[in-house]
Design an enzyme around this catalytic site. Structure first.
Site, PDB file in Angstrom:
ATOM      1  N   ASP A  28     -21.228-120.844 -31.296  1.00 25.66           N
ATOM      2  CA  ASP A  28     -20.044-121.147 -31.700  1.00 25.66           C
ATOM      3  C   ASP A  28     -18.841-122.288 -31.157  1.00 25.66           C
ATOM      4  O   ASP A  28     -18.740-123.061 -30.479  1.00 25.66           O
ATOM      5  CB  ASP A  28     -19.284-120.104 -31.364  1.00 25.66           C
ATOM      6  CG  ASP A  28     -18.052-120.211 -33.070  1.00 25.66           C
ATOM      7  OD1 ASP A  28     -18.002-120.861 -32.769  1.00 25.66           O
ATOM      8  OD2 ASP A  28     -17.727-119.017 -33.053  1.00 25.66           O
ATOM      9  N   PHE A  83      -8.921-120.550 -40.612  1.00 28.38           N
ATOM     10  CA  PHE A  83      -7.539-122.062 -40.374  1.00 28.38           C
ATOM     11  C   PHE A  83      -8.177-123.165 -41.602  1.00 28.38           C
ATOM     12  O   PHE A  83      -9.570-123.291 -40.520  1.00 28.38           O
ATOM     13  CB  PHE A  83      -7.324-122.599 -39.579  1.00 28.38           C
ATOM     14  CG  PHE A  83      -6.954-123.190 -38.595  1.00 28.38           C
ATOM     15  CD1 PHE A  83      -5.407-123.038 -39.059  1.00 28.38           C
ATOM     16  CD2 PHE A  83      -7.176-124.496 -38.155  1.00 28.38           C
ATOM     17  CE1 PHE A  83      -4.026-124.377 -39.220  1.00 28.38           C
ATOM     18  CE2 PHE A  83      -6.226-125.513 -38.599  1.00 28.38           C
ATOM     19  CZ  PHE A  83      -4.737-125.918 -38.749  1.00 28.38           C
ATOM     20  N   SER A  90     -12.185-116.054 -37.605  1.00 30.95           N
ATOM     21  CA  SER A  90     -11.664-116.752 -36.303  1.00 30.95           C
ATOM     22  C   SER A  90     -10.293-116.678 -36.609  1.00 30.95           C
ATOM     23  O   SER A  90      -9.967-115.867 -36.276  1.00 30.95           O
ATOM     24  CB  SER A  90     -12.223-118.570 -37.455  1.00 30.95           C
ATOM     25  OG  SER A  90     -11.492-119.606 -36.618  1.00 30.95           O
ATOM     26  N   MET A  91      -9.597-117.386 -37.412  1.00 35.75           N
ATOM     27  CA  MET A  91      -8.134-117.438 -37.627  1.00 35.75           C
ATOM     28  C   MET A  91      -7.428-115.768 -38.176  1.00 35.75           C
ATOM     29  O   MET A  91      -6.752-115.294 -37.376  1.00 35.75           O
ATOM     30  CB  MET A  91      -7.199-118.977 -37.734  1.00 35.75           C
ATOM     31  CG  MET A  91      -5.197-118.681 -38.467  1.00 35.75           C
ATOM     32  SD  MET A  91      -4.993-119.430 -38.808  1.00 35.75           S
ATOM     33  CE  MET A  91      -5.024-119.136 -40.583  1.00 35.75           C
ATOM     34  N   HIS A 151     -20.446-120.467 -36.151  1.00 36.29           N
ATOM     35  CA  HIS A 151     -18.740-120.265 -36.144  1.00 36.29           C
ATOM     36  C   HIS A 151     -18.634-118.799 -37.384  1.00 36.29           C
ATOM     37  O   HIS A 151     -18.389-117.804 -36.966  1.00 36.29           O
ATOM     38  CB  HIS A 151     -18.464-121.308 -36.431  1.00 36.29           C
ATOM     39  CG  HIS A 151     -17.091-121.304 -36.409  1.00 36.29           C
ATOM     40  ND1 HIS A 151     -16.328-119.272 -35.101  1.00 36.29           N
ATOM     41  CD2 HIS A 151     -15.721-120.918 -37.163  1.00 36.29           C
ATOM     42  CE1 HIS A 151     -15.356-119.225 -35.188  1.00 36.29           C
ATOM     43  NE2 HIS A 151     -14.272-120.146 -36.958  1.00 36.29           N
TER      44      HIS A 151
END
Length: 277
Positions: free
Chosen positions: A194, A25, A93-94, A224
């Site tokens: 993270d 994202f 992630s996303m 992250h």
């Protein structure tokens, strides 16, 4: 709008084993480009699309939602399934959430999945405020370049568009409900430290999927965006070994692949690492 330098989508025509990579994202393919190139160099067919609304200006993302992002990776997956005998899906992630939804929908047509710091929820008070505040404030400061390694930056948005963030929150809820439908072999790697997605998200994913072939790896030296951080080489090597274990034919294709193609002038889409993205 022109695509930000480095945020271009990437494809590589390799052998009969394919990998789809999904970025996060407010980010872009740049966060996964080294991973994609590593796999391409080993003979795999690789697709790394730019998600709609990403890679240009954060304002462009206000006009998109999870349905647009998912539709893009769904199209790319279908193309790989037509082209390849076995297909894997990787995500950050996303992009990890997109990967998990594809897995829940496509079943054994996907041979395995790899997720890095997968996002599962928008945390904190912001999650409850989003439905209202998005109509009052267009954006908030973003979280890009959560990278421990000095001198490395992520190409992404400095602002988080709140209409898009609200859509992302809705998407995470949908994916969480579908996690029991995920049955494929899974490699999950998450950073111990993270600042965008907490370890609780990875724990939630691990506890709810129905996969029986599951490997968890904790990344000790990355934040992250681990695919650009100190543990990047380990991510690349472990994911490639994962593919070779489940698709031995992939090992015979190294060195037989065709030239890679950067798609910087194609219609834009994006990914990133903000607000749990």
């Amino acid at each position: 709008m022109p695509v930000l330098p480095g945020a271009e989508p990437y494809r590589h025509e390799g052998g009969e084993v394919g990998v789809l990579l999904c970025h996060g994202f407010t980010g872009s393919p740049q966060s996964l480009r080294p991973w994609a190139e590593y796999l391409a160099e080993r003979g795999l067919t690789v697709s790394l699309p730019l998600l709609p609304g990403h890679g240009t200006r954060w304002e462009d993302m206000q006009l998109t939602g999870w349905q647009d992002w998912y539709a893009e990776v769904d199209r790319e997956l279908r193309a790989l399934l037509e082209r390849c005998t076995q297909v894997f899906v990787f995500g950050l992630s996303m992009g990890g959430a997109l990967t998990l939804r594809l897995a829940s929908q496509y079943g054994d047509r996907i041979s395995g999945i790899v997720v890095v710091n997968p996002a599962n929820k928008v945390h904190g008070l912001a999650a409850y405020a989003l439905p209202v505040i998005r109509h009052l404030v267009p954006s908030v400061p973003g979280i890009v370049s959560d990278i421990k390694k000095e001198g490395v930056e992520e190409v992404g948005y400095p602002r988080v568009p709140l209409h898009a963030a609200h859509s992302m929150r809705t998407f995470y809820r949908l994916v969480d409900g579908e996690l029991p439908q995920v049955t494929q072999p899974m490699l999950l790697l998450h950073s111990r430290a993270d600042h965008v997605v907490p370890p609780a998200d990875s724990a939630r994913v691990l506890s709810r999927v129905s996969s029986t072939d599951v490997t968890e790896i904790v990344l000790e030296q990355s934040y992250h965006v681990a695919t650009l951080d100190h543990d990047a080489d380990r991510i690349f090597e472990e994911s490639h070994a994962f593919v070779l274990r489940l698709a031995p034919a992939a090992g015979k294709e190294s060195g037989e692949s065709k030239d890679s193609v950067g798609l910087g002038d194609q219609v834009g889409q994006q990914e990133g690492t903000a607000t749990g993205g």
